[in-house]
Design an enzyme around this catalytic site. Structure first.
Site, PDB file in Angstrom:
ATOM      1  N   LYS A  47       5.009   8.358  -7.412  1.00 44.90           N
ATOM      2  CA  LYS A  47       5.648   9.360  -6.553  1.00 44.90           C
ATOM      3  C   LYS A  47       7.129   9.509  -6.882  1.00 44.90           C
ATOM      4  O   LYS A  47       7.746  10.507  -6.520  1.00 44.90           O
ATOM      5  CB  LYS A  47       5.491   8.985  -5.077  1.00 44.90           C
ATOM      6  CG  LYS A  47       4.067   8.928  -4.569  1.00 44.90           C
ATOM      7  CD  LYS A  47       4.000   8.882  -3.056  1.00 44.90           C
ATOM      8  CE  LYS A  47       4.794   7.747  -2.449  1.00 44.90           C
ATOM      9  NZ  LYS A  47       4.303   6.407  -2.804  1.00 44.90           N
ATOM     10  N   LYS A  96       0.832  -1.196   0.000  1.00 42.82           N
ATOM     11  CA  LYS A  96       0.000   0.000   0.000  1.00 42.82           C
ATOM     12  C   LYS A  96       0.870   1.250   0.000  1.00 42.82           C
ATOM     13  O   LYS A  96       1.948   1.270   0.592  1.00 42.82           O
ATOM     14  CB  LYS A  96      -0.890  -0.018   1.240  1.00 42.82           C
ATOM     15  CG  LYS A  96      -1.785   1.197   1.402  1.00 42.82           C
ATOM     16  CD  LYS A  96      -2.532   1.152   2.716  1.00 42.82           C
ATOM     17  CE  LYS A  96      -3.402   2.382   2.884  1.00 42.82           C
ATOM     18  NZ  LYS A  96      -2.605   3.640   2.942  1.00 42.82           N
ATOM     19  N   LYS A 110       7.263   0.778   1.790  1.00 42.77           N
ATOM     20  CA  LYS A 110       7.758  -0.094   0.731  1.00 42.77           C
ATOM     21  C   LYS A 110       9.033   0.456   0.094  1.00 42.77           C
ATOM     22  O   LYS A 110      10.024  -0.273  -0.048  1.00 42.77           O
ATOM     23  CB  LYS A 110       6.633  -0.237  -0.295  1.00 42.77           C
ATOM     24  CG  LYS A 110       6.952  -0.835  -1.619  1.00 42.77           C
ATOM     25  CD  LYS A 110       5.690  -0.871  -2.473  1.00 42.77           C
ATOM     26  CE  LYS A 110       4.944   0.436  -2.507  1.00 42.77           C
ATOM     27  NZ  LYS A 110       5.677   1.546  -3.148  1.00 42.77           N
ATOM     28  N   ASP A 137      -1.845  -0.483  -4.178  1.00 46.79           N
ATOM     29  CA  ASP A 137      -3.262  -0.214  -3.947  1.00 46.79           C
ATOM     30  C   ASP A 137      -3.876   0.550  -5.112  1.00 46.79           C
ATOM     31  O   ASP A 137      -4.882   1.226  -4.975  1.00 46.79           O
ATOM     32  CB  ASP A 137      -3.475   0.542  -2.626  1.00 46.79           C
ATOM     33  CG  ASP A 137      -2.577   1.754  -2.471  1.00 46.79           C
ATOM     34  OD1 ASP A 137      -1.777   2.025  -3.385  1.00 46.79           O
ATOM     35  OD2 ASP A 137      -2.650   2.424  -1.424  1.00 46.79           O
TER      36      ASP A 137
END
Length: 263
Positions: free
Chosen positions: A39, A11, A16, A123
């Site tokens: 991102k 998620k 991560k 996600d």
């Protein structure tokens, strides 16, 4: 030397990318890290700054060369960010598809690094995020989760994706958020989806301190317990040859599992 191509899913915001950058920094061998999160922050702590994404490079130069998109980071780690569109415009997963095609075209994999790590947002349901598995760029998958509801919910959905793509799940990485009974919760979750916990990362202020410096814990605090945990985790992953086809829970099963710990 074992050659591995792994994808690490989780998620957004679960840690991560922090996990990926630190295990890459800890690995004693040639490593290629490919950020597949829009991102584009996976490699910042390895290179010491944000690097241009592949999509940025294509906008500036129609046919970028290998040197335009691959950067060298800590411990001689090769680093790439796929990138994504501006917020609210276009499909974020499309950046992953474009990136993989360009990396193939420019021969990014020709030197055969010992370890390739794909950092993949888990996600988002867009098909672009299944590319590392669907196109067989990655051979095995690890899921990062905490004991929080939404993190586990996303992890269960990721397991559904791995199952549908006939992927190999290597294990669950518990990135702790100091939730009550967290390790017990994640361990049971792993068992219920026919997997196992392969690493437990405790919450540590050293992570944030390092990231403020655009660095990994492994580089900034090499002798710390937290650094040793990342070293142990990558050793475990490299030695792992025990994989499963996940058995994700349906909605009712997941709710029953989770609320048995909070009722």
């Amino acid at each position: 030397m074992t050659f591995k191509k792994i994808a690490i899913y989780g998620k957004g915001g679960i840690g991560k990318s922090t996990t990926v950058s630190n295990i890459a920094a800890a690995y004693d061998g040639s490593t290629f890290v490919i950020g597949c999160d829009p991102k584009a922050d996976t490699t910042r702590t390895l290179v010491g700054k944000r690097i241009p994404t592949i999509l940025d490079s294509i906008r500036e130069k129609t046919n970028p060369d290998l040197d335009d998109i691959v950067y060298s980071g800590y411990n001689n780690t090769l680093c790439v960010e796929s990138g994504g569109p501006e917020p609210g415009v276009g499909c974020a997963g499309r950046g992953v598809i474009v990136a993989m095609k360009l990396l193939d075209k420019v021969g990014a994999f020709d030197d055969n690094p010992d370890l390739i790590i794909y950092d993949v947002l888990g996600d988002v349901v867009c098909g672009g995020f299944s590319v590392p598995l669907r196109e067989e760029y990655a051979d095995e998958v690890y899921i990062v989760t905490s004991g929080e509801y939404m993190s586990l919910y996303a992890a269960n959905n990721i397991a559904k994706g791995i199952e549908s793509l006939n992927g190999k799940l290597g294990g669950i990485i518990c990135n702790c958020r100091n939730v009550k009974d967290e390790v017990e919760i994640v361990t049971e979750f792993a068992s219920l989806i026919s997997s196992k916990v392969i690493g437990i990362i405790p919450r540590s202020d050293l992570v944030q301190t390092s990231e403020f410096k655009a660095s990994t814990v492994v580089e900034t605090f090499p002798d710390s317990d937290q650094s040793n945990i990342y070293h142990d985790l990558i050793d475990t992953i490299m030695d792992n040859d025990n994989f499963s086809s996940p058995t994700p829970m349906n909605s009712d099963e997941f709710e029953k599992f989770f609320y048995s710990y909070v009722s």
